[in-house]
Design a protein around this motif. Sequence first.
Motif, PDB file in Angstrom:
ATOM      1  N   PRO A 465      -0.615 -13.558   4.774  1.00 40.23           N
ATOM      2  CA  PRO A 465      -1.890 -12.914   4.426  1.00 40.23           C
ATOM      3  C   PRO A 465      -2.095 -11.587   5.150  1.00 40.23           C
ATOM      4  CG  PRO A 465      -2.256 -14.772   5.896  1.00 40.23           C
ATOM      5  CD  PRO A 465      -0.808 -14.796   5.540  1.00 40.23           C
ATOM      6  N   SER A 466      -1.465 -11.487   6.331  1.00 38.62           N
ATOM      7  CA  SER A 466      -1.546 -10.243   7.107  1.00 38.62           C
ATOM      8  C   SER A 466      -0.234 -10.039   7.834  1.00 38.62           C
ATOM      9  CB  SER A 466      -2.704 -10.306   8.110  1.00 38.62           C
ATOM     10  OG  SER A 466      -2.507 -11.383   9.016  1.00 38.62           O
ATOM     11  N   LEU A 467      -0.050  -8.826   8.323  1.00 37.41           N
ATOM     12  CA  LEU A 467       1.221  -8.498   8.973  1.00 37.41           C
ATOM     13  C   LEU A 467       0.924  -7.874  10.335  1.00 37.41           C
ATOM     14  CD1 LEU A 467       4.296  -8.499   8.598  1.00 37.41           C
ATOM     15  CD2 LEU A 467       4.095  -6.194   7.648  1.00 37.41           C
ATOM     16  N   SER A 468       1.040  -8.686  11.381  1.00 34.20           N
ATOM     17  CA  SER A 468       0.760  -8.214  12.735  1.00 34.20           C
ATOM     18  C   SER A 468       2.038  -7.700  13.387  1.00 34.20           C
ATOM     19  CB  SER A 468       0.177  -9.364  13.569  1.00 34.20           C
ATOM     20  OG  SER A 468       1.135 -10.404  13.705  1.00 34.20           O
ATOM     21  N   GLU A 469       1.858  -6.964  14.467  1.00 33.67           N
ATOM     22  CA  GLU A 469       3.007  -6.470  15.222  1.00 33.67           C
ATOM     23  C   GLU A 469       3.800  -7.621  15.821  1.00 33.67           C
ATOM     24  OE1 GLU A 469       4.312  -3.476  15.542  1.00 33.67           O
ATOM     25  OE2 GLU A 469       2.833  -2.822  14.053  1.00 33.67           O
ATOM     26  N   GLU A 470       3.077  -8.690  16.205  1.00 31.00           N
ATOM     27  CA  GLU A 470       3.747  -9.862  16.769  1.00 31.00           C
ATOM     28  C   GLU A 470       4.697 -10.490  15.741  1.00 31.00           C
ATOM     29  OE1 GLU A 470       2.615 -14.205  18.737  1.00 31.00           O
ATOM     30  OE2 GLU A 470       1.027 -12.806  18.170  1.00 31.00           O
ATOM     31  N   THR A 471       4.215 -10.527  14.482  1.00 25.05           N
ATOM     32  CA  THR A 471       5.060 -11.084  13.408  1.00 25.05           C
ATOM     33  C   THR A 471       6.293 -10.226  13.217  1.00 25.05           C
ATOM     34  OG1 THR A 471       3.115 -11.983  12.291  1.00 25.05           O
ATOM     35  CG2 THR A 471       5.129 -11.755  10.987  1.00 25.05           C
ATOM     36  N   LYS A 472       6.103  -8.914  13.191  1.00 19.54           N
ATOM     37  CA  LYS A 472       7.226  -8.006  13.003  1.00 19.54           C
ATOM     38  C   LYS A 472       8.258  -8.158  14.118  1.00 19.54           C
ATOM     39  CE  LYS A 472       4.859  -4.291  10.476  1.00 19.54           C
ATOM     40  NZ  LYS A 472       4.493  -2.859  10.494  1.00 19.54           N
ATOM     41  N   ALA A 478      14.421  -7.185   8.587  1.00 23.47           N
ATOM     42  CA  ALA A 478      13.294  -6.883   7.707  1.00 23.47           C
ATOM     43  C   ALA A 478      13.578  -5.620   6.900  1.00 23.47           C
ATOM     44  CB  ALA A 478      12.013  -6.721   8.517  1.00 23.47           C
ATOM     45  N   GLY A 479      12.790  -5.429   5.874  1.00 26.17           N
ATOM     46  CA  GLY A 479      12.918  -4.248   5.028  1.00 26.17           C
ATOM     47  C   GLY A 479      11.696  -4.118   4.149  1.00 26.17           C
ATOM     48  N   LYS A 480      11.701  -3.144   3.274  1.00 25.10           N
ATOM     49  CA  LYS A 480      10.557  -2.905   2.389  1.00 25.10           C
ATOM     50  C   LYS A 480      11.029  -2.703   0.953  1.00 25.10           C
ATOM     51  CE  LYS A 480       7.540  -0.826   5.893  1.00 25.10           C
ATOM     52  NZ  LYS A 480       6.799   0.388   6.293  1.00 25.10           N
ATOM     53  N   PHE A 481      10.189  -3.147   0.051  1.00 24.38           N
ATOM     54  CA  PHE A 481      10.413  -2.950  -1.385  1.00 24.38           C
ATOM     55  C   PHE A 481       9.176  -2.261  -1.940  1.00 24.38           C
ATOM     56  CE2 PHE A 481       9.493  -4.427  -5.712  1.00 24.38           C
ATOM     57  CZ  PHE A 481      10.630  -3.995  -6.377  1.00 24.38           C
ATOM     58  N   SER A 482       9.396  -1.234  -2.735  1.00 22.59           N
ATOM     59  CA  SER A 482       8.262  -0.486  -3.282  1.00 22.59           C
ATOM     60  C   SER A 482       8.441  -0.298  -4.775  1.00 22.59           C
ATOM     61  CB  SER A 482       8.143   0.873  -2.588  1.00 22.59           C
ATOM     62  OG  SER A 482       7.008   1.566  -3.058  1.00 22.59           O
ATOM     63  N   ASP A 483       7.345  -0.530  -5.507  1.00 22.58           N
ATOM     64  CA  ASP A 483       7.342  -0.356  -6.958  1.00 22.58           C
ATOM     65  C   ASP A 483       5.926   0.035  -7.371  1.00 22.58           C
ATOM     66  OD1 ASP A 483       6.936  -1.546  -9.873  1.00 22.58           O
ATOM     67  OD2 ASP A 483       9.099  -1.287  -9.582  1.00 22.58           O
ATOM     68  N   PRO A 484       5.768   0.972  -8.300  1.00 27.43           N
ATOM     69  CA  PRO A 484       4.432   1.390  -8.721  1.00 27.43           C
ATOM     70  C   PRO A 484       3.584   0.249  -9.264  1.00 27.43           C
ATOM     71  CG  PRO A 484       6.109   2.901  -9.576  1.00 27.43           C
ATOM     72  CD  PRO A 484       6.831   1.751  -8.975  1.00 27.43           C
ATOM     73  N   ARG A 485       4.232  -0.774  -9.796  1.00 25.62           N
ATOM     74  CA  ARG A 485       3.488  -1.878 -10.401  1.00 25.62           C
ATOM     75  C   ARG A 485       2.955  -2.858  -9.363  1.00 25.62           C
ATOM     76  NH1 ARG A 485       8.419  -3.369 -14.301  1.00 25.62           N
ATOM     77  NH2 ARG A 485       9.460  -2.700 -12.366  1.00 25.62           N
ATOM     78  N   THR A 486       3.582  -2.910  -8.192  1.00 29.98           N
ATOM     79  CA  THR A 486       3.198  -3.909  -7.187  1.00 29.98           C
ATOM     80  C   THR A 486       2.769  -3.297  -5.861  1.00 29.98           C
ATOM     81  OG1 THR A 486       5.486  -4.061  -6.414  1.00 29.98           O
ATOM     82  CG2 THR A 486       4.804  -5.586  -8.153  1.00 29.98           C
ATOM     83  N   GLY A 487       3.032  -2.019  -5.674  1.00 28.14           N
ATOM     84  CA  GLY A 487       2.816  -1.433  -4.367  1.00 28.14           C
ATOM     85  C   GLY A 487       3.945  -1.814  -3.428  1.00 28.14           C
ATOM     86  N   GLU A 488       3.740  -1.601  -2.135  1.00 30.17           N
ATOM     87  CA  GLU A 488       4.782  -1.888  -1.145  1.00 30.17           C
ATOM     88  C   GLU A 488       4.759  -3.355  -0.739  1.00 30.17           C
ATOM     89  OE1 GLU A 488       6.071   1.094   1.969  1.00 30.17           O
ATOM     90  OE2 GLU A 488       5.012  -0.393   3.218  1.00 30.17           O
ATOM     91  N   ILE A 489       5.940  -3.955  -0.646  1.00 32.06           N
ATOM     92  CA  ILE A 489       6.087  -5.347  -0.208  1.00 32.06           C
ATOM     93  C   ILE A 489       7.003  -5.372   1.006  1.00 32.06           C
ATOM     94  CG2 ILE A 489       6.857  -7.672  -0.829  1.00 32.06           C
ATOM     95  CD1 ILE A 489       6.325  -7.018  -3.734  1.00 32.06           C
ATOM     96  N   TRP A 490       6.488  -5.927   2.102  1.00 33.14           N
ATOM     97  CA  TRP A 490       7.307  -6.074   3.318  1.00 33.14           C
ATOM     98  C   TRP A 490       8.106  -7.368   3.205  1.00 33.14           C
ATOM     99  CZ3 TRP A 490       7.517  -9.824   7.165  1.00 33.14           C
ATOM    100  CH2 TRP A 490       8.233  -9.482   8.327  1.00 33.14           C
TER     101      TRP A 490
END
Length: 544
Positions: A465-472, A478-490
């Motif tokens: 539900p959220s992404l804290s620094e502790e989680t990271k 880790a990585g990121k996926f970005s698409d105009p239809r969904t926005g950025e996904i960590w």
Amino acid sequence: MISGRSDWCISRQRTWGVPIPVFYHVDTQEPLITEKTIEHIKGIVSEKGSDAWWYMPTEELLPEKYRDKASEYRKGTDTMDVWFDSGSSWAAVSAKRDGLNFPADVYLEGSDQHRGWFQSSLLTSIATTGKAPYSSVITHGFVLDEEGFKMSKSVGNVVDPEKVIVGGKNSKVCCYRNLCYFLVLRSEICLNLVQEEPPYGADVLRLWVSSVDYTGDVLIGSQILRQMSDMYRKLRGTMRFLLANLHDWKPENSVPYSDLPKIDQYALFQLENVVASMKDGYDNYQFYKIYQTLQRFAIVGLSNFYFDVAKDRLYVGGRVSYTRKSCQTVLAAHLLYLVRAIAPIMPHLAEDIWQNLPFQHTLEDGSVAKFAFDLKWPDKNEEWRSVQKDDVDFLGVILELRSEVNKILESARTGKLIGASLDAKVYLHAENPDTVSKLKELASATNDADALHRLFITSQVEILPSLSEETKLGVSYAGKFSDPRTGEIWIGATRADGVKCERCWVYTKDVGSFLDHPTLCSRCHGVIDLQPQASPATAAAAVA
């Protein structure tokens, strides 16, 4: 080219060719050509061939009415223009022979025939029938060798179709062109010998024809044929996978479309669109587009995604499970559609598949299809095309997201965090509320086939539900996926929670909960309990 041409003189002054059946008066040079003379000569030629004009005397060539005046006439020595000969072939073939139609569906020849056969056929047919002798014209380029040079026997670069099909010399050559000693093996004995002219079979040659844009010049050679052979083997492997996993399936086991998981409905949506695209390629004689579609879908798309995620349902879920039956329903549809789609190009492969079909397929008239070519092209299935656009778009995004997840899992594998992908747990976090809602829906899908961890082939997927620094900091990969239809996904990956099930290899927290099978998860325990027990006699025989 027709509008710009001059008058067509159809006579030629040659000593060979088809004669123009005209007699000339010896004194006045007045031509004698009537319906009766033509009919008489036509009967002679039908029986003895056109050479009869040259060796038979004038009195025999003339009809009865003119024979007493035969000495007053001589045979003409002019021959017909060869383009008139070939240009009137429609009259002797399409318009005369049983089983053929006039006009013909297609005239196929090289690009040089726009001034030749295509044009002379059009002129003769329009002049005598008022319509063209063909419905369409297809122009092709010429076949060159692998380097783009014209084939020549003197050069030795001719590719013989018969040798491509049945093979040539049995001598073997180094597949590295004798460079393996310097580049690969550092050995005095080449271990990479391959047959110089192996037998590829007719289907591989036909597949090559379908792969090239024949409207221009095309290349062929040993390397290109090897690539075609690899493509053929991969396609054959795809069809073998379908056959093997339908060995215990019957048409009456089909799951209704409305009861299929979303991923199965999406697979049928893709299949329907692909087959429609291939039909369009056939209708427009654009066979290279069919080849490209087949390569992307049957080899890359199916093998890399649907077959990959289907293996768990097919091999682990149990023979009587709903998810296995729904998957087999989709596999059967793919088999029946694809065998028809490839048959015009690879008829031998199509028939090979059909003769090993593990179930009977009934035709519209109630009879059983004994051969692949008993089948018709599949009708459009509007139900398969009815998937909501939002679902199609989002599942397309999931496939792209899956590729990014696989990259991160590969990094984790390289870093020794995991071995197989089932050793991993994937975390996802998105800011877009609509994306979060759809991801949660898949992550908690009641239908096991649609669950995200099944699509990713991991043991767990958690939507954060959220992404804290502790989680990271707690996630090494880790990585990121970005698409105009969904926005950025960590995306993050860690070791999976729980204990590994020895049957399905999925990590769960309920392994060890069952006294009779302490190494199994609840799903596998349920499958094992459902399996029929062998009788003591059967068990003893198996042990013996």
